[in-house]
Scaffold this motif. Structure first.
Motif, mmCIF file in Angstrom:
data_model
loop_
_atom_site.group_PDB
_atom_site.id
_atom_site.type_symbol
_atom_site.label_atom_id
_atom_site.label_comp_id
_atom_site.label_asym_id
_atom_site.label_seq_id
_atom_site.Cartn_x
_atom_site.Cartn_y
_atom_site.Cartn_z
ATOM 1 N N ALA A 57 1.192 -1.172 -0.417
ATOM 2 C CA ALA A 57 -0.226 0.460 0.310
ATOM 3 C C ALA A 57 0.809 1.445 -0.090
ATOM 4 O O ALA A 57 1.512 2.020 -0.728
ATOM 5 C CB ALA A 57 -1.010 -0.260 0.967
ATOM 6 N N GLY B 66 3.583 1.620 1.468
ATOM 7 C CA GLY B 66 5.042 1.759 1.702
ATOM 8 C C GLY B 66 5.743 2.115 3.014
ATOM 9 O O GLY B 66 6.445 1.500 2.939
ATOM 10 N N GLN B 67 4.764 2.820 3.845
ATOM 11 C CA GLN B 67 5.886 3.333 4.682
ATOM 12 C C GLN B 67 6.249 2.616 5.945
ATOM 13 O O GLN B 67 6.922 3.011 6.475
ATOM 14 C CB GLN B 67 4.616 4.437 6.009
ATOM 15 C CG GLN B 67 4.498 5.586 4.399
ATOM 16 C CD GLN B 67 5.799 6.078 3.558
ATOM 17 O OE1 GLN B 67 6.699 6.594 3.712
ATOM 18 N NE2 GLN B 67 6.117 5.722 2.319
ATOM 19 N N GLN C 76 -3.129 11.633 5.006
ATOM 20 C CA GLN C 76 -3.306 13.152 5.156
ATOM 21 C C GLN C 76 -4.387 13.886 4.744
ATOM 22 O O GLN C 76 -5.498 14.452 4.909
ATOM 23 C CB GLN C 76 -2.584 13.889 3.901
ATOM 24 C CG GLN C 76 -1.890 14.983 4.034
ATOM 25 C CD GLN C 76 -1.764 15.764 5.426
ATOM 26 O OE1 GLN C 76 -1.279 15.369 5.884
ATOM 27 N NE2 GLN C 76 -1.586 16.887 5.063
ATOM 28 N N TRP D 94 4.284 15.060 7.232
ATOM 29 C CA TRP D 94 3.810 15.342 5.925
ATOM 30 C C TRP D 94 3.602 13.954 5.108
ATOM 31 O O TRP D 94 3.219 14.031 4.466
ATOM 32 C CB TRP D 94 4.084 16.848 5.437
ATOM 33 C CG TRP D 94 3.769 17.261 4.410
ATOM 34 C CD1 TRP D 94 1.727 16.663 4.391
ATOM 35 C CD2 TRP D 94 2.791 18.546 3.593
ATOM 36 N NE1 TRP D 94 1.354 17.803 2.967
ATOM 37 C CE2 TRP D 94 2.052 18.438 2.710
ATOM 38 C CE3 TRP D 94 4.349 19.672 3.825
ATOM 39 C CZ2 TRP D 94 2.692 19.358 1.956
ATOM 40 C CZ3 TRP D 94 4.279 20.315 2.750
ATOM 41 C CH2 TRP D 94 2.740 20.814 1.981
ATOM 42 N N ALA D 95 5.195 14.203 4.222
ATOM 43 C CA ALA D 95 5.797 12.784 3.360
ATOM 44 C C ALA D 95 4.982 11.551 3.686
ATOM 45 O O ALA D 95 5.082 11.357 3.056
ATOM 46 C CB ALA D 95 6.967 13.348 3.032
ATOM 47 N N ILE D 96 4.985 10.904 5.358
ATOM 48 C CA ILE D 96 4.389 10.206 5.244
ATOM 49 C C ILE D 96 3.445 9.796 5.277
ATOM 50 O O ILE D 96 2.718 8.722 4.950
ATOM 51 C CB ILE D 96 5.423 9.487 6.990
ATOM 52 C CG1 ILE D 96 6.599 9.916 7.213
ATOM 53 C CG2 ILE D 96 4.957 7.999 7.631
ATOM 54 C CD1 ILE D 96 7.684 9.020 6.478
ATOM 55 N N ASN E 45 1.243 11.184 3.273
ATOM 56 C CA ASN E 45 1.108 11.764 1.928
ATOM 57 C C ASN E 45 0.540 10.084 1.005
ATOM 58 O O ASN E 45 0.964 10.349 0.193
ATOM 59 C CB ASN E 45 1.433 13.066 1.183
ATOM 60 C CG ASN E 45 1.637 14.276 1.721
ATOM 61 O OD1 ASN E 45 0.570 14.512 1.545
ATOM 62 N ND2 ASN E 45 2.640 14.657 1.385
ATOM 63 N N ARG E 46 1.849 9.219 1.817
ATOM 64 C CA ARG E 46 1.257 7.980 1.192
ATOM 65 C C ARG E 46 1.211 7.254 2.180
ATOM 66 O O ARG E 46 0.334 5.817 1.970
ATOM 67 C CB ARG E 46 3.328 7.669 1.231
ATOM 68 C CG ARG E 46 3.569 7.887 0.027
ATOM 69 C CD ARG E 46 3.545 7.753 -0.954
ATOM 70 N NE ARG E 46 2.971 6.848 -1.990
ATOM 71 C CZ ARG E 46 3.414 6.490 -3.195
ATOM 72 N NH1 ARG E 46 1.808 6.957 -3.389
ATOM 73 N NH2 ARG E 46 3.478 4.997 -3.599
ATOM 74 N N PRO F 204 5.357 16.373 -1.251
ATOM 75 C CA PRO F 204 6.132 15.263 -0.546
ATOM 76 C C PRO F 204 6.345 13.864 0.034
ATOM 77 O O PRO F 204 5.128 14.004 0.297
ATOM 78 C CB PRO F 204 6.908 16.604 0.426
ATOM 79 C CG PRO F 204 5.548 17.017 0.910
ATOM 80 C CD PRO F 204 4.958 17.492 -0.009
ATOM 81 N N LEU G 159 11.114 5.335 0.014
ATOM 82 C CA LEU G 159 10.545 4.453 0.209
ATOM 83 C C LEU G 159 9.018 3.674 -0.624
ATOM 84 O O LEU G 159 7.956 3.516 -0.180
ATOM 85 C CB LEU G 159 9.537 4.863 1.280
ATOM 86 C CG LEU G 159 9.965 4.981 2.845
ATOM 87 C CD1 LEU G 159 9.358 5.396 4.051
ATOM 88 C CD2 LEU G 159 11.237 3.412 2.840
#
Ligand SMILES: Cc1cc2nc3c(=O)[nH]c(=O)nc-3n(C[C@H](O)[C@H](O)[C@H](O)COP(=O)(O)OP(=O)(O)OC[C@H]3O[C@@H](n4cnc5c(N)ncnc54)[C@H](O)[C@@H]3O)c2cc1C
Ligand code: FES
Ligand code: FES
Lengths: 269, 162
Positions: free
Chosen positions: A31, A33-34, A78, A103-105, A107-108, B62, B67
């Protein structure tokens, strides 16, 4: 480090994804991928195949269901923070999601991935247990509906079968007023401990995360007259979640998180 | 990289240019950008999502390129620090970084720039607290952060006057 080689499939539909999982015992869902990709980069996880579900739009829906919301497993953190429907109907979910990583985490990362990963400190796992949500999972054998209590078994452990995919989370609208607080060393870190609390009349409940092997919810029969009473009552409850003596520090943090979450309700925030 | 690995043909849109590439599914987007396209502005530090040095934009937002796999970026617009740098000179945010001494070794700088620029694009009036929260996902071992925050505040205020 770099991940071991794997076969890669992009599933265009839930049917395609569950077929791939049924056909390939070594396959895993990818999904956001985090959580999975860090593990793969360090070769702690070496799936032979990844089934990428990021293009399945059917999994990215948010809809009203009964008195609550039905949220597709691919909805990203997010979006939980920013979505108007969630802000209106289930603001505690937006609040919880805003504390996930950076934020960047956000977003995914996806809600389904967070629940499947089942980190004991994960905000969304705590919220599902706090509100007793339901997970809808599918495999080639059919559909199962599991309550959060049935789904989360312990440290990074769930009732999900290797051939199953989470398609949706149903979260009932809360009764009573709720508060959320967690303690972190730096913004974006996983919580040392955190609490979600609810109050209706004198009673309510508290759900702690970050201590014990999974979040747990406890009924509160009386929130107490003052801070002293409340602190003592919460301390006693939190002791039930302690695994070892040396978790005393964590217990203190947990109690303080619950105190802060309760204060949030009182201050009407 | 070993050549015997199975490759997949992909089309990758980076900084507005579409590239046709053969990649192994296990190659991270960061490695594809650096090794296949020579876009070495994207830095690789921790490879576990923590440091932010590899931050790029996916469709304007961003994300960590360590990853994501390169194959996953098909059908999306990827933007790297090269993509937010004018063909000559520096962007207003980059100029502010220079003026405020917001970098020393520069390892974190591309990720800082992409995170801060994305924030200012979405919220040109971002307050200091929001700027700090957004940048909290990017680690810097040199500056102590204050000068970076100063630079972003200065770029924000310059944008407001413009
Ligand atoms: C720097 C950093 C900080 C973070 N901080 C936090 C934090 O504070 N709080 C927090 O809760 N999380 C945090 N995370 C983790 C983040 O929330 C992840 O997004 C989440 O745990 C996994 O979601 P994902 O979509 O990325 O899943 P993935 O990494 O893609 O997958 C995780 C696991 O779930 C499985 N899976 C994924 N989707 C499904 C599905 N639909 N059905 C069945 N199985 C599925 C995968 O096979 C895999 O085993 C952090 C991550 C990083 C890198
Ligand atoms: S290299 Fe990607 S976050 Fe550190
Ligand atoms: S300038 Fe060296 S890490 Fe930030």
């Amino acid at each position: 480090m770099k991940p071991a080689a794997f076969e890669y499939i992009q599933a265009a539909s839930v049917e395609e994804a569950i077929q791939a999982l049924a056909d390939h015992p070594q396959a895993k869902i990818l999904a956001g991928g985090q959580s999975l990709v860090p593990l793969m980069n360090f070769r702690l996880n070496r799936p032979g195949m990844l089934v990428d579900v990021n293009n399945i739009d059917d999994l990215a829906t948010i809809a009203v269901k009964d008195a609550g919301l039905a949220i597709g497993s691919l909805v990203r953190h997010q979006r939980l923070v920013e979505d108007a429907l969630i802000g209106d109907r289930l603001p505690i979910l937006a609040q919880a999601a805003s504390h996930i990583g950076h934020w960047a985490i956000r977003n995914r990362g996806t809600i389904g991935g967070s629940l499947a990963h089942a980190d004991p400190a994960a905000e969304l796992v705590a919220l599902m247990i706090a509100l007793n949500g339901t997970l809808v999972v599918r495999s080639h054998r059919g559909v199962r509906r599991l309550t959060a209590d049935e789904f989360f078994l312990g440290y990074f452990t769930t009732a999900l079968e290797p051939t199953e995919i989470i398609v949706q989370c149903e979260i009932p609208a809360p009764t009573g007023r709720m508060g959320f607080s967690e303690v972190v060393r730096r913004p974006g870190d996983f919580a040392l401990a955190g609490a979600i609390v609810a109050q209706s009349g004198a009673a309510g409940w508290v759900t702690w995360f970050g201590l014990g092997s999974r979040p747990e919810r406890f009924s509160v029969s009386h929130w107490g007259q003052d801070d002293g009473e409340r602190h003592a009552m919460l301390g006693e409850l939190a002791t039930r979640m302690m695994l070892a003596e040396d978790e005393e520090y964590k217990r203190d943090i947990a109690v303080n998180a619950a105190m802060r979450a309760y204060r949030q309700i009182k201050e009407g925030k | 990289m070993p050549t015997e690995e199975a490759r997949t043909a992909i089309e990758l849109n980076v900084n507005g240019i579409t590239h046709r590439l053969d990649v192994s599914p296990r190659w991270s987007l960061a490695d594809v950008l650096r090794h296949q396209l020579g876009l070495t502005g994207t830095h690789v530090g921790c490879e576990q999502g923590v440091c932010g040095a590899c931050t790029v934009w996916l469709d304007g937002l961003p994300v960590r390129s360590c990853l994501m796999f390169g194959v996953q970026a098909q059908g999306h617009q990827v933007t790297t620090v090269e993509g937010i740098t004018p063909s000559t000179g520096l962007s207003p945010l980059q100029t502010a970084f220079q003026e405020h001494h917001a970098l020393q070794c520069g390892f974190c700088t591309p990720g800082m720039l992409l995170t801060a620029q994305a924030l200012l694009d979405r919220n040109p009036k971002a307050e200091e607290g929001e700027i700090r929260a957004a940048l909290s996902g990017n680690l810097c071992r040199c500056t102590g952060y204050q000068f970076i925050v100063d630079a972003v505040l200065a770029a924000r205020d310059a944008g407001r006057d413009a």
